[in-house]
Write a protein that holds these residues in place. Sequence first.
Motif, mmCIF file in Angstrom:
data_model
loop_
_atom_site.group_PDB
_atom_site.id
_atom_site.type_symbol
_atom_site.label_atom_id
_atom_site.label_comp_id
_atom_site.label_asym_id
_atom_site.label_seq_id
_atom_site.Cartn_x
_atom_site.Cartn_y
_atom_site.Cartn_z
ATOM 1 N N ARG A 160 -19.098 -13.780 5.697
ATOM 2 C CA ARG A 160 -19.382 -15.123 5.680
ATOM 3 C C ARG A 160 -20.791 -15.821 5.831
ATOM 4 N N ASN A 161 -21.089 -16.558 5.053
ATOM 5 C CA ASN A 161 -22.641 -17.160 4.972
ATOM 6 C C ASN A 161 -22.588 -18.088 5.795
ATOM 7 N N GLU A 162 -24.160 -18.712 5.981
ATOM 8 C CA GLU A 162 -24.356 -19.869 6.918
ATOM 9 C C GLU A 162 -23.364 -21.242 6.734
ATOM 10 N N TRP A 163 -22.619 -21.377 5.529
ATOM 11 C CA TRP A 163 -21.997 -22.239 5.241
ATOM 12 C C TRP A 163 -20.328 -22.059 5.404
ATOM 13 N N GLY A 164 -20.029 -20.888 6.048
ATOM 14 C CA GLY A 164 -18.771 -20.603 6.208
ATOM 15 C C GLY A 164 -18.088 -20.237 4.798
ATOM 16 N N LYS A 165 -18.704 -19.858 3.695
ATOM 17 C CA LYS A 165 -18.270 -19.587 2.522
ATOM 18 C C LYS A 165 -18.278 -17.977 2.435
ATOM 19 N N ASP A 170 -19.424 -14.439 0.876
ATOM 20 C CA ASP A 170 -20.309 -13.853 -0.059
ATOM 21 C C ASP A 170 -19.776 -12.447 -0.257
#
Length: 253
Positions: free
Chosen positions: A148-153, A155
């Motif tokens: 999970r990246n900082e936007w919650g998506k 990777d």
Amino acid sequence: MLLELQPQLKGREIPINYQYELSATIYKILAKADTGYAKWLHDNGFMSENKRFKLFSFSRLIVPRYGIDKERQRLIIHSDFIRWHITFLPERSTQQFVQGVFNDQRIEISDHVSGVSFAIREVQVMPLLKYAPVMEFETMSPVCVSRRNEWGKADYLSPEDSDYASGLLIGLLARYRALYGHDYKGDTSINFQLLGKVKPILVKIKAGTSGQTFVKGYQYKFRLALAEELMRIAYEGGLGEKCSLGFGMIKLN
């Protein structure tokens, strides 16, 4: 388990992105044998920390002769027989149960554009894993590991990423917990080593619908050092994420 499929009279074209349709086919076949089990597996699966695990995986279709229509996103089958591998982890899915369920069935792989009806002509139960502390495998369907990246998506990680091996281990420990109802207490060290080239695969799930999403996985050969209990889960239930959608099946190299 190895299935030999024979295309029937209805067309010879299936969607290139057929993983979701294959997953749905497994549920349909299980439902014919045991509606309650298939519904429970679909709705609940095996729970671990509010995550659901279906604990099966399957290969891409092995089609000896085929064509590709890129514009229409079709796989055109020229072979008279194709092969498909499926593995199951749940205890309910014993060799006898699974083989009996899939014998002499008909399945259909289709979307809103085209499809093919297949007869299952043969079902072979594959030999169990003969464990060794270090083993070599190759993928039969792309392995998916995400972070999970900082936007919650999500990777999707390359096997060459420094976090990739720990991502594989986290998934195996979660599957163990889901299967047995308690944490794994043994050795959790993992040594993952690529052998050769890595091939990225981008897969559309529910292609052409409002629910369409993209999942990225990788195909490769690799060497793995892992405790026996976790090695068996990887071999029989898949490696990485989204195994019940056609990711993460491996075989001995």
